[in-house]
Design a protein around this motif. Structure first.
Motif, PDB file in Angstrom:
ATOM      1  N   PHE A   4      21.435  31.855 -13.728  1.00  0.00           N
ATOM      2  CA  PHE A   4      21.029  31.003 -14.842  1.00  0.00           C
ATOM      3  C   PHE A   4      19.941  30.003 -14.457  1.00  0.00           C
ATOM      4  O   PHE A   4      19.701  29.027 -15.166  1.00  0.00           O
ATOM      5  CB  PHE A   4      22.247  30.289 -15.458  1.00  0.00           C
ATOM      6  N   HIS A   5      19.262  30.269 -13.344  1.00  0.00           N
ATOM      7  CA  HIS A   5      18.044  29.533 -13.019  1.00  0.00           C
ATOM      8  C   HIS A   5      16.915  29.933 -13.953  1.00  0.00           C
ATOM      9  O   HIS A   5      15.901  29.252 -14.079  1.00  0.00           O
ATOM     10  CB  HIS A   5      17.628  29.801 -11.568  1.00  0.00           C
ATOM     11  N   SER A   6      17.061  31.090 -14.625  1.00  0.00           N
ATOM     12  CA  SER A   6      16.062  31.623 -15.547  1.00  0.00           C
ATOM     13  C   SER A   6      16.766  32.612 -16.462  1.00  0.00           C
ATOM     14  O   SER A   6      17.956  32.900 -16.296  1.00  0.00           O
ATOM     15  CB  SER A   6      14.919  32.298 -14.779  1.00  0.00           C
ATOM     16  N   ALA A   7      16.038  33.158 -17.431  1.00  0.00           N
ATOM     17  CA  ALA A   7      16.635  34.076 -18.395  1.00  0.00           C
ATOM     18  C   ALA A   7      16.834  35.451 -17.776  1.00  0.00           C
ATOM     19  O   ALA A   7      15.943  35.973 -17.098  1.00  0.00           O
ATOM     20  CB  ALA A   7      15.752  34.183 -19.630  1.00  0.00           C
ATOM     21  N   HIS A   8      17.984  36.041 -18.043  1.00  0.00           N
ATOM     22  CA  HIS A   8      18.270  37.386 -17.567  1.00  0.00           C
ATOM     23  C   HIS A   8      17.564  38.400 -18.474  1.00  0.00           C
ATOM     24  O   HIS A   8      17.633  38.324 -19.698  1.00  0.00           O
ATOM     25  CB  HIS A   8      19.777  37.635 -17.588  1.00  0.00           C
ATOM     26  N   GLY A   9      16.852  39.338 -17.846  1.00  0.00           N
ATOM     27  CA  GLY A   9      16.200  40.393 -18.610  1.00  0.00           C
ATOM     28  C   GLY A   9      14.961  39.964 -19.364  1.00  0.00           C
ATOM     29  O   GLY A   9      14.505  40.661 -20.273  1.00  0.00           O
ATOM     30  N   SER A  10      14.387  38.825 -19.002  1.00  0.00           N
ATOM     31  CA  SER A  10      13.176  38.319 -19.660  1.00  0.00           C
ATOM     32  C   SER A  10      12.080  38.167 -18.621  1.00  0.00           C
ATOM     33  O   SER A  10      12.286  37.512 -17.590  1.00  0.00           O
ATOM     34  CB  SER A  10      13.469  36.969 -20.327  1.00  0.00           C
ATOM     35  N   PHE A  11      10.918  38.765 -18.882  1.00  0.00           N
ATOM     36  CA  PHE A  11       9.863  38.817 -17.870  1.00  0.00           C
ATOM     37  C   PHE A  11       8.539  38.305 -18.430  1.00  0.00           C
ATOM     38  O   PHE A  11       8.218  38.527 -19.601  1.00  0.00           O
ATOM     39  CB  PHE A  11       9.688  40.252 -17.364  1.00  0.00           C
TER      40      PHE A  11
ATOM     41  N   ALA B  23       4.280  38.730 -14.771  1.00  0.00           N
ATOM     42  CA  ALA B  23       3.495  38.151 -13.671  1.00  0.00           C
ATOM     43  C   ALA B  23       4.468  37.635 -12.626  1.00  0.00           C
ATOM     44  O   ALA B  23       5.666  37.480 -12.885  1.00  0.00           O
ATOM     45  CB  ALA B  23       2.602  37.020 -14.165  1.00  0.00           C
ATOM     46  N   ALA B  24       3.966  37.379 -11.432  1.00  0.00           N
ATOM     47  CA  ALA B  24       4.802  36.803 -10.377  1.00  0.00           C
ATOM     48  C   ALA B  24       5.216  35.388 -10.759  1.00  0.00           C
ATOM     49  O   ALA B  24       4.531  34.716 -11.538  1.00  0.00           O
ATOM     50  CB  ALA B  24       4.045  36.799  -9.058  1.00  0.00           C
ATOM     51  N   PRO B  25       6.352  34.907 -10.224  1.00  0.00           N
ATOM     52  CA  PRO B  25       6.783  33.544 -10.541  1.00  0.00           C
ATOM     53  C   PRO B  25       5.765  32.522 -10.064  1.00  0.00           C
ATOM     54  O   PRO B  25       5.115  32.690  -9.028  1.00  0.00           O
ATOM     55  CB  PRO B  25       8.110  33.398  -9.793  1.00  0.00           C
ATOM     56  N   THR B  26       5.621  31.456 -10.833  1.00  0.00           N
ATOM     57  CA  THR B  26       4.653  30.418 -10.513  1.00  0.00           C
ATOM     58  C   THR B  26       5.352  29.167  -9.992  1.00  0.00           C
ATOM     59  O   THR B  26       6.548  28.966 -10.211  1.00  0.00           O
ATOM     60  CB  THR B  26       3.837  30.033 -11.757  1.00  0.00           C
ATOM     61  N   GLU B  27       4.589  28.312  -9.341  1.00  0.00           N
ATOM     62  CA  GLU B  27       5.130  27.045  -8.870  1.00  0.00           C
ATOM     63  C   GLU B  27       5.635  26.212 -10.043  1.00  0.00           C
ATOM     64  O   GLU B  27       6.657  25.539  -9.943  1.00  0.00           O
ATOM     65  CB  GLU B  27       4.073  26.270  -8.097  1.00  0.00           C
ATOM     66  N   GLN B  28       4.924  26.285 -11.182  1.00  0.00           N
ATOM     67  CA  GLN B  28       5.366  25.536 -12.359  1.00  0.00           C
ATOM     68  C   GLN B  28       6.728  26.013 -12.839  1.00  0.00           C
ATOM     69  O   GLN B  28       7.584  25.210 -13.234  1.00  0.00           O
ATOM     70  CB  GLN B  28       4.342  25.694 -13.482  1.00  0.00           C
ATOM     71  N   GLU B  29       6.969  27.332 -12.791  1.00  0.00           N
ATOM     72  CA  GLU B  29       8.261  27.857 -13.224  1.00  0.00           C
ATOM     73  C   GLU B  29       9.388  27.391 -12.300  1.00  0.00           C
ATOM     74  O   GLU B  29      10.484  27.069 -12.769  1.00  0.00           O
ATOM     75  CB  GLU B  29       8.204  29.385 -13.296  1.00  0.00           C
ATOM     76  N   TYR B  30       9.119  27.342 -11.002  1.00  0.00           N
ATOM     77  CA  TYR B  30      10.132  26.802 -10.085  1.00  0.00           C
ATOM     78  C   TYR B  30      10.399  25.332 -10.386  1.00  0.00           C
ATOM     79  O   TYR B  30      11.552  24.880 -10.349  1.00  0.00           O
ATOM     80  CB  TYR B  30       9.673  26.969  -8.634  1.00  0.00           C
ATOM     81  N   GLN B  31       9.358  24.586 -10.701  1.00  0.00           N
ATOM     82  CA  GLN B  31       9.534  23.171 -11.025  1.00  0.00           C
ATOM     83  C   GLN B  31      10.346  23.004 -12.299  1.00  0.00           C
ATOM     84  O   GLN B  31      11.258  22.157 -12.364  1.00  0.00           O
ATOM     85  CB  GLN B  31       8.171  22.491 -11.184  1.00  0.00           C
ATOM     86  N   TRP B  32      10.047  23.809 -13.318  1.00  0.00           N
ATOM     87  CA  TRP B  32      10.812  23.729 -14.565  1.00  0.00           C
ATOM     88  C   TRP B  32      12.285  24.047 -14.328  1.00  0.00           C
ATOM     89  O   TRP B  32      13.170  23.369 -14.842  1.00  0.00           O
ATOM     90  CB  TRP B  32      10.230  24.702 -15.588  1.00  0.00           C
ATOM     91  N   SER B  33      12.537  25.108 -13.567  1.00  0.00           N
ATOM     92  CA  SER B  33      13.911  25.487 -13.274  1.00  0.00           C
ATOM     93  C   SER B  33      14.641  24.371 -12.543  1.00  0.00           C
ATOM     94  O   SER B  33      15.782  24.015 -12.880  1.00  0.00           O
ATOM     95  CB  SER B  33      13.943  26.775 -12.445  1.00  0.00           C
ATOM     96  N   ALA B  34      13.999  23.799 -11.540  1.00  0.00           N
ATOM     97  CA  ALA B  34      14.622  22.721 -10.765  1.00  0.00           C
ATOM     98  C   ALA B  34      14.916  21.506 -11.641  1.00  0.00           C
ATOM     99  O   ALA B  34      15.961  20.852 -11.483  1.00  0.00           O
ATOM    100  CB  ALA B  34      13.717  22.334  -9.600  1.00  0.00           C
TER     101      ALA B  34
ATOM    102  N   THR C 206      14.599  28.347  -1.511  1.00  0.00           N
ATOM    103  CA  THR C 206      13.487  27.473  -1.886  1.00  0.00           C
ATOM    104  C   THR C 206      13.797  26.736  -3.180  1.00  0.00           C
ATOM    105  O   THR C 206      13.544  25.526  -3.303  1.00  0.00           O
ATOM    106  CB  THR C 206      12.197  28.293  -2.036  1.00  0.00           C
ATOM    107  N   LEU C 207      14.366  27.435  -4.168  1.00  0.00           N
ATOM    108  CA  LEU C 207      14.698  26.813  -5.444  1.00  0.00           C
ATOM    109  C   LEU C 207      15.806  25.777  -5.281  1.00  0.00           C
ATOM    110  O   LEU C 207      15.729  24.672  -5.838  1.00  0.00           O
ATOM    111  CB  LEU C 207      15.117  27.877  -6.451  1.00  0.00           C
ATOM    112  N   VAL C 208      16.846  26.107  -4.529  1.00  0.00           N
ATOM    113  CA  VAL C 208      17.948  25.162  -4.316  1.00  0.00           C
ATOM    114  C   VAL C 208      17.440  23.917  -3.593  1.00  0.00           C
ATOM    115  O   VAL C 208      17.813  22.787  -3.933  1.00  0.00           O
ATOM    116  CB  VAL C 208      19.090  25.830  -3.538  1.00  0.00           C
ATOM    117  N   GLU C 209      16.584  24.102  -2.616  1.00  0.00           N
ATOM    118  CA  GLU C 209      16.027  22.960  -1.874  1.00  0.00           C
ATOM    119  C   GLU C 209      15.117  22.122  -2.756  1.00  0.00           C
ATOM    120  O   GLU C 209      15.083  20.888  -2.639  1.00  0.00           O
ATOM    121  CB  GLU C 209      15.298  23.470  -0.643  1.00  0.00           C
ATOM    122  N   LEU C 210      14.386  22.766  -3.659  1.00  0.00           N
ATOM    123  CA  LEU C 210      13.534  22.035  -4.591  1.00  0.00           C
ATOM    124  C   LEU C 210      14.383  21.226  -5.564  1.00  0.00           C
ATOM    125  O   LEU C 210      14.052  20.087  -5.914  1.00  0.00           O
ATOM    126  CB  LEU C 210      12.641  23.021  -5.353  1.00  0.00           C
ATOM    127  N   THR C 211      15.499  21.790  -5.987  1.00  0.00           N
ATOM    128  CA  THR C 211      16.405  21.099  -6.913  1.00  0.00           C
ATOM    129  C   THR C 211      17.069  19.903  -6.238  1.00  0.00           C
ATOM    130  O   THR C 211      17.194  18.822  -6.829  1.00  0.00           O
ATOM    131  CB  THR C 211      17.482  22.069  -7.431  1.00  0.00           C
TER     132      THR C 211
END
Length: 281
Positions: A106-113, A116-127, A165-170
């Motif tokens: 649940f860091h992101s939507a399942h089955g939704s793409f 493109a490759a994940p972006t730094e902004q997407e990691y920031q939003w998730s965190a 990386t995501l857990v550490e960013l959070t």
């Protein structure tokens, strides 16, 4: 002391009283707990399931996913807010279950793409979303254990390195990580290295064969898995996750088109297999 659990999804994605007999038999096999999908809108069902499990001496963990309408990494802030609200709702339902862990991607939507490759902004939003819901989880004494799943289901976190990386960013004490042997078998290049990478954050483990069938009857290199987890001093749950077509709506949603093994074979042989591997490790 590690505990052994079994996810109820080979039989049902629901949490109604119809699953109570499953708990009875899983307790007889020797399981310490069960894992239930948090999805039913009927809040009373969660409390009833918790009461039945407690009467048997079983604990419960929860599993949860999000969709495109509440995606934590959507460019639309209102969609991200719906993600916050939905995860908070899941935490409340886990509290009703008397669960201490919610796992899932649940860091992101399942089955939704994004195609493109994940972006730094997407990691920031998730965190940002995870930090908000982490505060809610702390109030309920629940740990959120994020899951890296294969490239065909999500794109933000497929590997333990991305997940770490995501857990550490959070950077929230109630936002940790899990390891799933099925997804790792698809995405990782080794076993020990990724487990070592995630070990500072590891709070849950799914035992799942490469074909989602009976553990020990497929291609996963189990001796390496259990040795690496022992070396990492992992002390959490070993929960078997497998699927079937018993609940067609759920099966269709996750692209399960055939039976992998009989569910009770998975439960009975799987429990014995985990006990054997833990003793061996």
């Amino acid at each position: 002391m590690n505990k052994i659990g079994f996810n109820l999804l080979p039989w049902s994605a629901g949490v109604s009283s119809s699953v109570f007999p499953l708990l009875d038999r899983l307790k007889e096999i020797g399981y310490d707990g069960v894992e239930a999908l948090i999805g039913s809108p009927d809040e009373a069902e969660y409390k009833a399931l918790a009461n039945h499990a407690a009467g048997l001496g079983l604990e419960i963990t929860g599993v949860f996913v999000l969709g495109a309408d509440d995606n934590p990494i959507s460019p639309d802030a209102s969609v991200r807010q719906r993600g916050v609200d939905k995860i908070k709702w899941a935490i409340d339902r886990a509290h009703d279950l008397q669960a201490k862990i919610i796992c899932g991607p649940f860091h992101s939507a399942h089955g939704s793409f994004s195609r493109a490759a994940p972006t730094e902004q997407e990691y920031q939003w998730s965190a940002e979303v995870l930090r908000q819901v982490g505060d809610h989880a702390r109030q309920a004494d629940i740990v959120l254990t994020l899951e890296a799943v294969n490239r065909f289901e999500t794109y933000l976190a497929n590997t333990m390195d991305q997940l770490a990386t995501l857990v550490e960013l959070t950077a929230h004490p109630h936002v940790k990580a899990m390891y799933d042997t099925h997804h790792a078998n698809i995405e990782e290049k080794s076993i020990a290295g990724p487990i070592t990478r995630i070990s500072p954050h590891l709070a849950h483990v799914h035992i799942s064969e490469n074909d989602r069938g009976t553990p020990g009857r497929g291609l996963v290199r189990w001796e390496e898995v259990f040795k690496a987890l022992k070396d990492a001093k992992y002390e959490g749950w070993y929960t078997i996750e497998s699927f079937s077509r018993a609940d067609p709506d759920f099966a269709n949603a996750i692209n399960v088109w055939r039976e992998y093994s009989d569910p009770w074979e998975i439960a009975e042989e799987g429990y014995s297999f985990i006990r054997k591997m833990l003793d061996k490790a």
